[in-house]
Each structure stands twice: as C-alpha cells, then as structure tokens.
Motif scaffolding. Sequence first.
Motif, PDB file in Angstrom:
ATOM      1  N   UNK A 291       6.788 105.141 112.436  1.00 16.63           N
ATOM      2  CA  UNK A 291       7.211 106.265 113.031  1.00 16.63           C
ATOM      3  C   UNK A 291       8.626 106.249 113.034  1.00 16.63           C
ATOM      4  N   UNK A 292       9.089 105.153 113.691  1.00 15.81           N
ATOM      5  CA  UNK A 292      10.691 104.815 113.837  1.00 15.81           C
ATOM      6  C   UNK A 292      11.579 105.084 112.755  1.00 15.81           C
ATOM      7  N   UNK A 293      11.061 104.426 111.490  1.00 17.83           N
ATOM      8  CA  UNK A 293      11.676 104.349 110.363  1.00 17.83           C
ATOM      9  C   UNK A 293      11.730 105.895 109.636  1.00 17.83           C
ATOM     10  N   UNK A 294      10.802 106.403 109.828  1.00 14.57           N
ATOM     11  CA  UNK A 294      10.395 107.884 109.243  1.00 14.57           C
ATOM     12  C   UNK A 294      11.540 108.803 110.119  1.00 14.57           C
ATOM     13  N   UNK A 295      11.740 108.578 111.191  1.00 13.99           N
ATOM     14  CA  UNK A 295      12.579 109.435 112.158  1.00 13.99           C
ATOM     15  C   UNK A 295      14.240 109.042 111.651  1.00 13.99           C
ATOM     16  N   UNK A 296      14.460 107.899 111.191  1.00 13.56           N
ATOM     17  CA  UNK A 296      15.661 107.473 110.993  1.00 13.56           C
ATOM     18  C   UNK A 296      16.071 108.480 109.473  1.00 13.56           C
TER      19      UNK A 296
END
Length: 448
Positions: free
Chosen positions: A286-291
Amino acid sequence: MTHATYPISGHTAPGLNKGQWRIIFLASLGGSLEFYDFIIYGIFVQYISAQFFPADDPYVSLILSFSVLALGFLARPFGGALLGTLGDRYGRRPVFIASLGLTTLATIAIGLLPNYQSWGIAAPVLLVAFRLVQGICLGGELPGAVTYAVEAAPRRAGLACGFIIFCVNVGVLIATLVNLGIQHALPPQDVAEYGWRIAFLLGGVIGLISFALRRKLEESPEFVNLHDKAARHPLGELMRNHGRSVLVAAGVAAIIAGFNGMLYGFVPAFLVKTLHYPAPDVALAMTVALVVSSAGLIIAGWAGDFVPGRLILRAGSLTMLIVVVPLFALMANHAISIVLVLSLLSLVFSLASGIWPSILAGLFPTQVRFTGLALSYNMSVTLLSGFAPLAATILIEQTRMDAAPALYIALCAALSFWCSFLVPGRARAAAVPEATRASLDASDMPPA
C-alpha cells in the motif's frame, strides 16, 4: 452553456511564480487533513466501536461504527452544495477558512470525547454529530482547493491541481506513519484504550497549524474580478444552466471515487483476511503504491497543461478497464507480488488522478465553479467510494470469485472513459483578466 478550459495545448505554458505556489500550497492543506482523518478512522474503527458502541456481538458494534463513517459520506453532497453555494456567492476565502476550522475542532473533539461507559448514550450521539460536521465541511474542502488552484494559476491548472492531489496523498502517508508509530510505541491494550485518540489529536494539531496558515490566504483573483457579477443563487443557476456538466463531471470522477474507495476501504482487509497475505507485506504494498501514484499524478497534471486533459483521462480509464481484472486475478491466485500489482494499478490510476480536477474545473464558469465542483465530486465520492466495500463483498458472494472486486473498478473506469467523450473539446484558453494577471505576476521571484 459556458465552459472554461485552462490547459493550453499547442501554446507555451508559463511557469508558476512564487505568489501562485503560495496560494496553491495554502489551498492544499485541508485536503491532506481530509484523507488523514478518513484513513485514521478506518484504521482504528475497531477500538472506536468498542468504546462508543458496546454490544454483546462485536460485529454489531463494528457495523455501527462503520455506519457513522457512512453518515459522514452521506453528509458530503449536502455540505458540498452548501459550502459551494456560499463560496460562489460570498467568496471562497471565508468559506474555505471556516470549513477547515470546524473540521479541526470536530477532529479534536473526537479525540477528547469520553466513551459510552463515562457519558452513556450522549457519547455515541456526539460522535455521530462530530462526524456529520466533518462530512459537511469536508464536502467543500477538496473542491474549494481545486477552485483556488485553477483560479490562481489558470494557465497551469493541470500542474496546480496535480499538486493539490499530491498533498492529499501526503495526508494518507502521514496517517499510515502515525498508525505505525502508535502501534510500535504502545502495547495493544493501550492502543485500544487511548492510542487511537492520539491519532485524532495529532490530526487536530495539523488542522490548527493549517488553519493558522490558511488565514493568510487572499481571496481568489477570479472571484475578486467578478465584482458585482457573482451569482445570487449559485445552486439554482448551476442546475438550470449547467445540469449536464454536473453529470459529466460526476462521471469523470467515477474512476477516482471507485478506485480510492476500493483501495483504501476494502483491499487492505481483503488481502489479509480473505487472500491471507501477511499484514506487513500488505502495508508495504500500500505504501509503495501510494508513492507510485503520487509521482505519476504530478506528471499527469503537468502533461495536462500541454495535452487536452480529456485525452489523458481517456487513456488512463481505458488502460484501467483492460488491466484491472487480469491483475486482480493474478493477485487473488498469489501468482504475482502484491507490491507489483498495486504499483501497476496505481501507476495507471495516476493518469486519471492527476488530471480530473482541472477537467472538472473547466466544465464550470467562475460564477458557479465552486458549487459545480463540490456537487459533482461529492456525488461520485458518496455513491462510489462510500459503497465500494459493500459492492465488493456482494460481488464476491454472487460470483464466488476472489477477483470480483476488480469488476467494480472496471465499471467505474468504463463510466469515466465514456464521459471523457462528453467533455467539450478544447476551446480557446480562458482569458485571464488584466487585473488578475497583474496580481498573480506580482512577485519578487521569476517564474519557476
């Protein structure tokens, strides 16, 4: 019907000067708080339900807490119409400042509110009241920020709006980091007892700082130049003369509402509880997708100042329509890394995410822009984000397919793809009044 199109395809798009960046930054602050609050409530809902809706069946308690979240969503179209009307009638600045102030006070109040055991039925009633206040105020927050951005930098509306949405993603990232910090610093029983309150109080601190900074915001240059031509009844004028634009705008935003509602409201729990992915892997994905999404939407917004935005939206919607079901199927079968799947989906999504605000702003003239943006955007968010988790659950139950939630995203993408053909073709760039141009160009720093 009058439209105002900002991106200037085939022309030289000027840079943004210091004064314009300042306005855009100050306008973006509330959008960050909006999504911070949404994510924080969803993360800690199990603890909130235990303290404010005690029940013999924990699922009943949880359902009641999610119902409070849904009430906040249902209040948004009303809030958007109300605040948009006030903003188009009396000015963007007073509405923009008041909405952030009330949202901040409600966020702090939730963090300090005694639980059911202390205050009885008054506790959940006040919780509902504070969430309704937040829903009403937030209904005008992001539309107001977009209105400010395009009116402060009409010739770079794409980049300006892309930055607004980038700041929204920053709010999501801050919420994620706050959650990780609280979970790491406190034992589980303390998180359940008071740790979740810290998250809301931190949101209140962010809101107070944002409120203090936003008070320095000047009135929108385009609204100032309306003088006595401001609409006396913006909502009525909008529905009489721009009803079709409202529907088209809501359709344009469909992919945004559907994807965000699914990604943040359903996918994390679905990946852990149904597909049995490890929770740390889901958090990383989820964090990588947000970035990835944040980087992509800035590029899409920048491109929208040189290429007609409807073409970028069309490309993003069509690509999402093609890839979302196969990627979900691979993820459901554990055939591919979830980091890769969510990153690819977010990259495709960023094409639409970075360009939709400037498209919506271009569908409405200055006199009703705030109202038109707020009403159309909140219609989509309420219907397509608010009901995304429920729709996903029903689709899985009816189809017996773990990848079925992708069909919901595909449907939303198809609606936005269709509406991209209904967006008027690029007309001449909206003329910027001389007084507006002078106020925007007054800066001691050359254009960036």
